[in-house]
Design an enzyme around this catalytic site. Structure first.
Site, short mmCIF file in Angstrom:
data_model
loop_
_atom_site.label_atom_id
_atom_site.label_comp_id
_atom_site.label_asym_id
_atom_site.label_seq_id
_atom_site.Cartn_x
_atom_site.Cartn_y
_atom_site.Cartn_z
N HIS A 16 81.64 51.54 71.06
CA HIS A 16 82.16 51.40 72.43
C HIS A 16 81.10 51.69 73.46
O HIS A 16 81.40 51.98 74.62
CB HIS A 16 83.38 52.32 72.59
N GLU B 37 58.24 77.44 73.15
CA GLU B 37 59.70 77.39 73.34
C GLU B 37 60.38 78.49 72.52
O GLU B 37 61.22 79.24 73.02
CB GLU B 37 60.26 76.03 72.88
N GLY C 84 56.55 71.15 58.94
CA GLY C 84 57.70 71.59 59.75
C GLY C 84 58.93 70.71 59.55
O GLY C 84 60.04 71.21 59.32
N ARG C 85 58.76 69.40 59.62
CA ARG C 85 59.92 68.51 59.55
C ARG C 85 60.42 68.32 58.13
O ARG C 85 61.36 67.58 57.88
CB ARG C 85 59.61 67.17 60.22
N LYS D 40 51.22 69.80 75.01
CA LYS D 40 51.34 71.27 74.92
C LYS D 40 50.21 71.93 75.71
O LYS D 40 50.43 72.87 76.48
CB LYS D 40 51.23 71.72 73.46
N GLU E 179 57.62 61.33 64.07
CA GLU E 179 56.51 62.28 64.07
C GLU E 179 55.62 62.02 62.84
O GLU E 179 54.42 62.27 62.86
CB GLU E 179 57.01 63.74 64.08
N LYS F 222 57.25 77.96 61.97
CA LYS F 222 56.19 77.94 60.96
C LYS F 222 54.96 78.70 61.46
O LYS F 222 54.39 79.51 60.76
CB LYS F 222 55.85 76.48 60.64
O1 F6P Z 1 56.33 69.40 67.88
C1 F6P Z 1 55.32 69.76 67.04
C2 F6P Z 1 55.73 70.75 66.01
O2 F6P Z 1 54.57 71.27 65.47
C3 F6P Z 1 56.62 70.17 64.92
O3 F6P Z 1 55.95 69.45 63.98
C4 F6P Z 1 57.27 71.40 64.41
O4 F6P Z 1 58.35 71.11 63.60
C5 F6P Z 1 57.61 72.08 65.70
O5 F6P Z 1 56.50 71.81 66.54
C6 F6P Z 1 57.88 73.55 65.62
O6 F6P Z 1 56.77 74.26 65.14
P1 F6P Z 1 56.90 75.73 64.62
O7 F6P Z 1 57.82 75.72 63.45
O8 F6P Z 1 55.52 76.14 64.24
O9 F6P Z 1 57.46 76.56 65.72
#
Ligand code: F6P
Length: 533
Positions: free
Chosen positions: A369, A200, A252-253, A498, A338, A194
């Protein structure tokens, strides 16, 4: 209000669950919505508790807030944004206004572009340096990863496009293991973010770019961006024709319904993806119009709050009896934790009660199990949420599915019924035990029972059903959030870690001093520095 509910829950606990069953309880304490059946009769909720829970939702303004969400009001107040993931699946037409502008033409245009691009990837009209794409990697994390990964796996029987892979972790092992299996000349990379800044994702995207660069002449042509930040994607060198944007009013979620769902669309095709959206839209309409006792997301939320806040059960288990829903618990962990893992209410005050519960789980029967022992006989009560389809996709293995369903239903029955000491003694007597040893052995075989569960059952998993189910959980989280008084649409709690990670990186590589760190962190840094070879 919470105090009354707690007192009610205490009384209900004393009554148990099985004795509540009279004629009609199962149907009365169930909700149906377009082919889904949610049975919450195996809980301690009775008519009085249900009425009190519905009154709570009225008192907390759930219905007004619901309308505000669907009509584009800025209900994400800490970020000053509307919450309109529902717009992405409003296929029935109409306008939705945000800041005086109808957002639907833009939504439909992006959906059409996605369909056209997915079609070209699937047919081979858009191809890699070595030919039609055989593989697609979605690089993203959190909401830009969990939804597509969960859905692509859940809908594997409908997949007839290139294989989809998912890389999320900044641990190099994730991308290294994925790339090792693939042909760079026939792999398409979707950079799903987003913000287009997430460490990452951007680190993994850069690694994927180098991998392609070493193998093909035009690596950039095999990159797609799924992001709100078209400019950042352009800076990264991704051509505008392969940038699929969305607005900041999609959290995002909650983003699988738009560009972040492109991997799913490539896997199952545009028609399947449209069915997925239709299922979600049907759930939206149901949520918006069904009266309280017939409203599935509302009742699921109220059952959840009954367990977490009236009964005081701190966790809940999500137990899909569907191997392909293996990532649903992880998806719901982000969606629920979240969203509602907050200790400050919308008005800035501290919450006077716990935040949303811990959500966890695994597919049945595997969990049986492993951790079901604790669910059946541990000291903590863990409300269980079972999901099962009446029919599987493997027609030639129908007997497997029968066993799967039998196990699912048996678990909710066993949790409710339990086994008393008298029955356990009789079993031990039959097994030849006598006296003190009989007593000792019998006590280990007692099941307390009266352990609550809900079951969500449907005919068969399909794109439409998955759309309904995911929208059901989204709205459940919304209702719980409104009643708890938190903002379910921000996530400030992820920021501090972060920031500190960014600051620690130069300390780890020795370019910044250790100053100001606590003893434990200093010790850990020193250990890493002297052990990384
Ligand atoms: O972990 C925090 C967060 O902002 C989430 O809410 C989001 O889904 C994720 O990081 C990834 O963010 P982005 O889509 O901006 O890379």
């Amino acid at each position: 209000m919470w105090r009354d509910l707690k007192a009610m829950a205490e009384k209900a606990r004393a009554k148990g669950i099985a004795p509540l069953f009279g004629a009609g309880r199962a149907a009365d304490f169930s909700v149906q919505a377009n082919g889904l059946l949610l049975d919450y009769s195996k809980t301690t909720i009775d008519a009085q508790a249900r009425a009190a829970l519905i009154a709570l939702s009225e008192a907390r303004g759930v219905f007004q807030r619901r309308e505000a969400m669907f009509t584009g009001a800025p209900i994400n107040e800490t970020e000053g944004r509307a919450v309109l993931h529902t717009a992405l699946r409003t296929l029935s037409g109409g306008s939705i206004m945000v800041d005086g502008k109808d957002v639907m033409p833009g939504v439909m245009e992006t959906l059409a572009r996605m369909k056209s691009f997915a079609g070209m990837v699937r047919s081979g009209a858009y191809r890699g340096a070595g030919g039609a794409f055989t593989d697609v990697i979605n690089i993203g994390i959190g909401g830009s990863h969990l939804g597509p990964e969960m859905a692509v796996r859940a809908l594997a029987p409908y997949a007839d496009g290139p294989r989809c892979h998912f890389v999320s972790n900044v641990d190099g092992a994730d991308i290294a293991d994925t790339l090792a299996r693939l042909d760079p000349a026939r792999t398409l990379i979707l950079v799903a973010s987003k913000t287009f800044t997430t460490t990452e994702t951007m680190t993994n995207a850069a690694t994927a770019f180098r991998w392609l660069e070493d193998a093909v002449d035009t690596p950039g042509a095999q990159f797609v961006a799924l992001s709100c930040e078209a400019d950042k994607a352009a800076e990264w060198g991704i051509d505008a024709s392969r940038v699929f944007g969305f607005e900041d009013w999609v959290g995002g979620r909650y983003s699988i319904w738009g560009p972040i769902g492109l991997s799913l669309m490539i896997a199952i095709g545009a028609d399947g993806f449209t069915d997925f959206l239709r299922g979600a839209e049907a759930m939206d309409t149901h949520f918006r119009t069904a009266p309280p006792t017939e409203n599935m997301p509302l009742m699921l939320a109220l059952v959840g709050l009954w367990h977490s806040h009236a009964c005081g059960h701190a966790t809940r288990a999500v137990l899909p009896y569907d191997q392909r829903l293996g990532r649903l618990p992880a998806y719901l962990q982000q969606l629920e934790m979240e969203s509602n893992g907050k200790s400050v209410a919308m008005d800035g005050r501290s919450l006077a009660y716990p935040s949303g519960p811990v959500v966890w789980g695994e597919p049945g029967t595997n969990g049986q199990h492993a951790f079901y022992q604790l669910i059946h006989q541990g000291t903590a009560v863990i409300p269980c949420e079972f999901l099962v389809a009446a029919r599987g996709h493997e027609d030639d293995l129908a007997h497997h599915h029968e066993l799967l369903v039998a196990n699912c239903l048996a678990q909710s029955e066993a949790l409710m019924r339990g086994r008393d000491l008298e029955t356990a003694r009789a079993l031990m007597r039959e097994a030849g035990y006598r006296g003190a040893e009989l007593e000792r052995q019998a006590r280990h075989r007692v099941f307390p029972g009266a352990r609550p569960s809900t079951t969500l059952i449907f005919d068969m998993m399909s794109p439409y059903r998955l759309g309904q189910i995911i929208a059901l959980y989204e709205h459940r989280v919304f209702v719980e959030g409104v009643i708890l008084g938190v903002n379910s649409f921000d996530q400030w709690g992820v920021e501090l870690g972060k920031e500190l990670a960014k600051a620690l990186q130069p300390v780890l590589d020795g370019t910044a001093p250790l100053n100001g760190k606590d003893g434990s962190t200093r010790q850990l840094i020193t250990f890493v520095q002297s052990n990384r070879g």
